[in-house]
Design a protein around this motif. Structure first.
Motif, short mmCIF file in Angstrom:
data_model
loop_
_atom_site.label_atom_id
_atom_site.label_comp_id
_atom_site.label_asym_id
_atom_site.label_seq_id
_atom_site.Cartn_x
_atom_site.Cartn_y
_atom_site.Cartn_z
N PRO A 90 0.84 -1.20 0.00
CA PRO A 90 0.00 0.00 0.00
C PRO A 90 0.87 1.25 0.00
O PRO A 90 1.90 1.28 0.70
CB PRO A 90 -0.80 -0.12 1.31
CG PRO A 90 -0.05 -1.09 2.14
CD PRO A 90 0.70 -1.99 1.23
N THR A 131 -0.12 3.94 4.87
CA THR A 131 -0.82 3.24 5.94
C THR A 131 -0.86 4.18 7.13
O THR A 131 0.12 4.87 7.41
CB THR A 131 -0.02 1.98 6.34
OG1 THR A 131 0.28 1.25 5.16
CG2 THR A 131 -0.79 1.09 7.28
N TYR A 164 -5.76 2.38 8.67
CA TYR A 164 -6.18 2.64 7.30
C TYR A 164 -5.07 2.11 6.39
O TYR A 164 -3.89 2.44 6.57
CB TYR A 164 -6.39 4.14 7.03
CG TYR A 164 -6.69 4.40 5.58
CD1 TYR A 164 -7.99 4.22 5.09
CD2 TYR A 164 -5.69 4.74 4.69
CE1 TYR A 164 -8.27 4.39 3.75
CE2 TYR A 164 -5.97 4.91 3.34
CZ TYR A 164 -7.25 4.74 2.88
OH TYR A 164 -7.52 4.88 1.55
N ASP A 210 -3.98 1.63 2.36
CA ASP A 210 -4.27 2.05 1.00
C ASP A 210 -4.42 0.83 0.09
O ASP A 210 -4.04 -0.28 0.44
CB ASP A 210 -3.13 2.95 0.52
CG ASP A 210 -3.55 3.83 -0.64
OD1 ASP A 210 -4.78 3.99 -0.83
OD2 ASP A 210 -2.68 4.34 -1.34
N ARG A 211 -4.93 1.07 -1.12
CA ARG A 211 -5.23 -0.04 -2.03
C ARG A 211 -3.96 -0.69 -2.58
O ARG A 211 -2.88 -0.09 -2.62
CB ARG A 211 -6.08 0.46 -3.19
CG ARG A 211 -5.40 1.50 -4.05
CD ARG A 211 -6.42 2.35 -4.74
NE ARG A 211 -6.94 1.66 -5.91
CZ ARG A 211 -6.55 1.91 -7.16
NH1 ARG A 211 -5.63 2.83 -7.39
NH2 ARG A 211 -7.06 1.27 -8.16
N SER A 251 -9.04 -3.23 -2.69
CA SER A 251 -9.43 -1.86 -2.34
C SER A 251 -8.80 -1.46 -1.01
O SER A 251 -8.43 -2.31 -0.20
CB SER A 251 -10.93 -1.74 -2.19
OG SER A 251 -11.56 -2.45 -3.20
N SER A 252 -8.75 -0.16 -0.80
CA SER A 252 -8.28 0.33 0.50
C SER A 252 -9.30 -0.09 1.56
O SER A 252 -10.46 -0.32 1.25
CB SER A 252 -8.14 1.84 0.46
OG SER A 252 -9.42 2.41 0.30
#
Lengths: 680, 195
Positions: A588, A591, A612, A614-615, A624-625
């Motif tokens: 990702p 993050t 969180y 990311d994708r 996907s994220s």
């Protein structure tokens, strides 16, 4: 502006800085060290008031404190594991900025540091109490069997970036060091157990007692059974697993200088899963069961000797057996390792550490036509030595650490992996560091001996058998890493840690078309020919990024932590097929994690974790994220009793964390569990 | 042999060797000087050891304590450097007419009768075991590290701004009959028990 420009600028700044430091040092001259006895006699004459004003140099010169290390270090404490409500080691690693942790299915994880993620991320070295968990078959870590009693874990030290100068090859992108408590710190009985939606049931018992006057011993047993995740794109989701494990640790502190530790574990369990492979009978890709029976054990003996005259000497010997019984391949591996490390007593401004080691790993592979190893049994011997000098200058304000590992392996040859690190403390509470190091990932058996079927397709009357094959001349992958960082305490309440890196990789693994061999088999018809794709070291890559973490303690009953990491992967040689582990977009881009530990009245705890991620987006992966929000409530009605309840993925019913590789992925669902821990 | 870039490797090695030679030859092994060690900095363990030595004179034990003992024992749990420094400091010294002896212990059970027990930082997690072992004997518990006083310690060394400072919990000491000289208390941060 080209990346070459920045690379060269960074290099020059670093070299310039080092030279400037040297110049300053030579110009300024240094205070002359006096004899210790003379110093003591001088201090003895001072009044108490004068003594309080005496300036001192940093703590023990013997062992470096983690906060003084010129490297990107993150420590997960026992308290972090407890308050995070983690039930496995991989899940706890999600706290570390710069580390990518993703479930492929319920029992398999992708764990990698600073890029290079894959099912078996091959550039990350993992140790538990000095025992290497890195497997030379696929060059990765079998995370499904790496576990222990989590209540007995003292800390998990994670170094992002190379640690090869001390730990040797494969410590390329990071080192994870899991350290368990001494037996004397785990005395008494501990019972814990619980159940929930995914965690169908888990329980553990540990007892620690004394052995004579000088020894302590503990033993533990634990068991868990975990449910399937949710299915991914209508594919089957049989990935439940269960495992039982037991172990012991004894520590003997003999009078004076000697300490002896003996510890060991055994485990057995079953992990279910599915793989997508090309079925030669059906002539198409099919999903097959990949249910594995896993078992193994290890025993470690460690002797530690410490005196003022001789320094610290540690001798460690271990044996490890790993058995993996899987439909595609069975692996039986025996590993022996002996390691000697000696921290010499301080000599002037120098603190020298050296060590030698011997590592032997033997395996037997029982394979199938779809995944074949030739030869199917190998013994690898590795001899290694390292030396490191830590030099304290300007009254410890500047610390230079340099050293190298020298290794010889009967499989991959000779390697030198040096590093140079500078740590600078301009004022108390501010620490800057920079480093240059070289590290290699040595070839695994998969790189050289493996042959796996990708597809069979016809051209006219001939069938083409597309294979992915290892090559005997596959060589080490190389990294030259430039790192810099800053750690600071801003007042009593805020601590911040920033690390940046520029990693230059050479000779990474990629796939190149091999020689087509006609009439591989001509009978029975139809005629078949072999169309191989072979591993080769023809890939170059630059990865750079930033990792930031901060702690904030506004009041003594509330602690907040956050972290952010950003990574950029730059590929060269676009005309080749990269392996999935070097592809852009398999990590990702960024993050974010946020954590809060709240101590409430009446001995309640309320802890929240937010991630969180990311994708992931490339030709292999399309994920996907996702955001994940976990909540844990704990209550201590009595000092020896803890009741806790945790919900994972509170706001999302399910999400995928990794895409389809050979292994069929599943989606992580919302889940909860309750747990009781009783110590007495 | 791996096919790593020989030129790049050689360059890195050359830089390292150069730096190594400069650092070793230039600064590292300068001979010990005869100049008085004033104005310089001292090793933290030396300063702590001198503080422990001074505590003998600024701490009051109950008069009955240790009457039968032949020597006044200072026990150091775990910290080799503190013990070595204390041995140098107390060589030939007496306290209340008794010889002062210093002993390094690696196990809590080896800690016998003593007037001062220095608890090395690695033993901080085991303070509850240490306290149980000591019982209510008037032993001055000296340590280093956050949380030592709240775990039941009496005198704690805290390193702040490149200096060693003192924290004292007089209440914990008073419970076993130990009191402190007011000059010592003035220099220290006084910590009151939270409960």
């Amino acid at each position: 502006m080209s990346t070459d420009f920045w690379k060269h600028l960074f290099l020059r700044l670093l070299v310039g800085g080092a030279l400037l430091t040297l110049g300053l040092g030579l110009g300024a001259g240094f205070g002359v060290a006096a004899e210790p006895e003379e110093e003591l006699n001088f201090l003895k004459q001072l009044t108490l008031e004068e003594l309080v004003g005496v300036e001192v140099t940093s703590v023990s010169r013997g062992r470096e404190k983690l906060s003084d290390a010129a490297a990107a270090i993150y420590v997960i404490t026992a308290e972090d594991i407890r308050r995070g409500g983690f039930t496995s080691i991989p899940e706890a690693l999600r706290l570390v900025p710069g580390l990518q942790v993703a479930h492929i299915n319920a029992n398999q994880w992708v764990i990698s540091s600073r890029g290079g993620s894959a099912w078996f991320s091959n550039k990350l070295l993992v140790l538990m109490d000095g025992r290497q968990l890195y497997s030379p078959l696929f060059s990765g870590v079998y995370w499904d069997v790496q576990d222990t009693m989590l209540e007995d874990v003292e800390r998990i030290e994670v170094i992002r970036g190379p640690g090869a100068a001390l730990w040797g090859s494969n410590a390329v992108n990071g080192v994870i060091n899991i350290v368990t408590r001494k037996a004397e710190a785990t005395q008494g009985l501990l019972l814990s157990g619980g159940a929930g939606s995914l965690e169908k049931g888990f329980g553990a018992i540990r007892y620690g007692g004394r052995v004579g006057d000088s020894g302590w011993l503990r033993g533990y047993l634990k068991y868990f059974t975990r449910d399937n995740f949710d299915s991914y794109q209508e594919m089957p989701n049989r990935d439940d697993w269960h495992m039982a494990r037991g172990g012991f640790r004894g520590d003997w502190q003999f009078s004076g200088a000697d300490r002896f530790t003996l510890q060991g574990d055994v485990y057995s369990g079953e992990c279910d899963g599915n793989v997508k492979i090309f079925d030669t009978d059906l002539m198409r890709e099919e999903i097959h069961k990949n249910d594995s029976d896993l078992s193994g054990g290890n025993i470690i003996g460690r002797w530690h000797h410490e005196t003022a005259a001789a320094g610290n000497l540690t001798l460690q010997i271990y044996y490890d057996r790993t058995l993996r019984d899987m439909p595609l391949n069975d692996e039986t591996r025996d590993t022996w390792d002996i390691d000697l490390q000696h921290n010499l007593p301080p000599l002037g401004r120098h603190q020298v550490t050296w060590g030698v080691g011997f590592h032997c790993s033997h395996d037997d592979i029982d394979d199938c036509p779809e995944l074949r190893f030739t030869p199917d049994s190998r013994t690898q011997y590795q001899t290694s030595a390292f030396v490191q000098d830590r030099i304290s200058l300007f009254d410890d304000r500047l610390v230079v650490t340099m050293g190298s590992k020298f290794e010889h392996d009967n499989y991959s040859g000779f390697e030198i992996q040096p590093s140079l690190r500078l740590g600078w403390t301009p004022v108390e509470g501010q620490f800057f560091w920079a480093s240059i190091s070289r590290a290699v990932r040595t070839p695994s058996q998969a790189d050289r001996d493996m042959s796996t079927q990708i597809a069979v397709f016809p051209t006219g009357p001939t069938l083409n058998n597309l294979l992915m094959e290892g090559r005997n001349d596959f060589d080490s992958e190389e990294l030259l890493a430039y790192e810099a960082g800053w750690r600071a305490s801003l007042g009593a309440a805020v601590a911040i840690d920033v690390a940046t890196y520029y990693n230059v990789y050479h000779d990474l693994r990629c796939l190149v078309p091999g020689r087509v061999e006609p009439s591989w088999t001509t009978f029975p018809p139809p005629p078949t020919r072999k169309v191989p794709l072979e591993f080769d070291n023809r890939y170059d890559q630059d990865i750079y990024g930033v990792e930031v973490s901060a702690n904030y303690v506004p009041v003594d009953w509330w602690r907040l932590s956050c972290s952010y990491s950003w990574i950029h992967i730059d590929l060269h040689s676009h005309d080749l097929y990269p392996g999935v582990d070097v592809a852009e977009g398999n990590s990702p881009d960024y993050t974010v994690t946020l954590r809060s530990y709240l101590d409430l009245p009446a001995n309640f705890e309320f802890d929240t974790l937010f991630y969180y991620v990311d994708r992931l987006d490339n030709e292999y992966l399309d994920v996907s994220s996702y955001s994940r929000f976990d909540v844990r409530c704990g209550w201590h009605p009595r000092p020896d009793l803890e009741l806790s309840f945790k919900v994972e993925n509170l706001f999302e019913s399910k999400h995928a964390e990794y895409g389809l590789i050979d292994l069929v992925p599943t989606k992580v669902p919302r889940s909860f569990y309750g747990k009781v821990t009783w110590t007495f | 042999m791996s096919n790593f870039d020989v030129r790049r490797g050689a360059r890195v090695c050359l830089c390292l060797v150069l730096l190594f030679v400069l650092l070793w030859g230039g600064w590292g092994l300068q001979p010990a000087a005869t100049a008085a060690p004033t104005g310089g900095r001292y090793d933290e363990s030396q300063v702590k050891a001198v503080f422990v030595y001074n505590l003998l004179h600024f701490v009051y034990w109950p008069s009955s304590f240790g009457a039968q003992e032949k020597s006044c024992r200072i026990v150091v749990l775990g910290s080799l450097q503190i013990a070595e420094n204390l041995k140098v400091l107390t060589a030939g010294e007496t306290f209340r007419g008794k010889r002062v002896s210093v002993e390094l212990c690696r196990r809590i059970t080896d800690v016998g009768e003593c007037c001062i027990l220095f608890v090395g930082s690695e033993f901080l997690p085991e303070m509850s075991v240490i306290l149980r072992h000591i019982g209510n004997r008037p032993v001055l518990l000296v340590g280093e590290g956050d949380g030592f006083l709240s775990a039941g310690g009496m005198v704690n060394f805290v390193s702040r701004d490149r200096r060693v400072t003192l924290e004292i919990n007089p209440e914990a000491a008073r419970q076993v009959g130990i009191t402190f000289n007011s000059r010592l208390l003035r220099l220290a941060r006084i910590v009151k028990p939270s409960h």
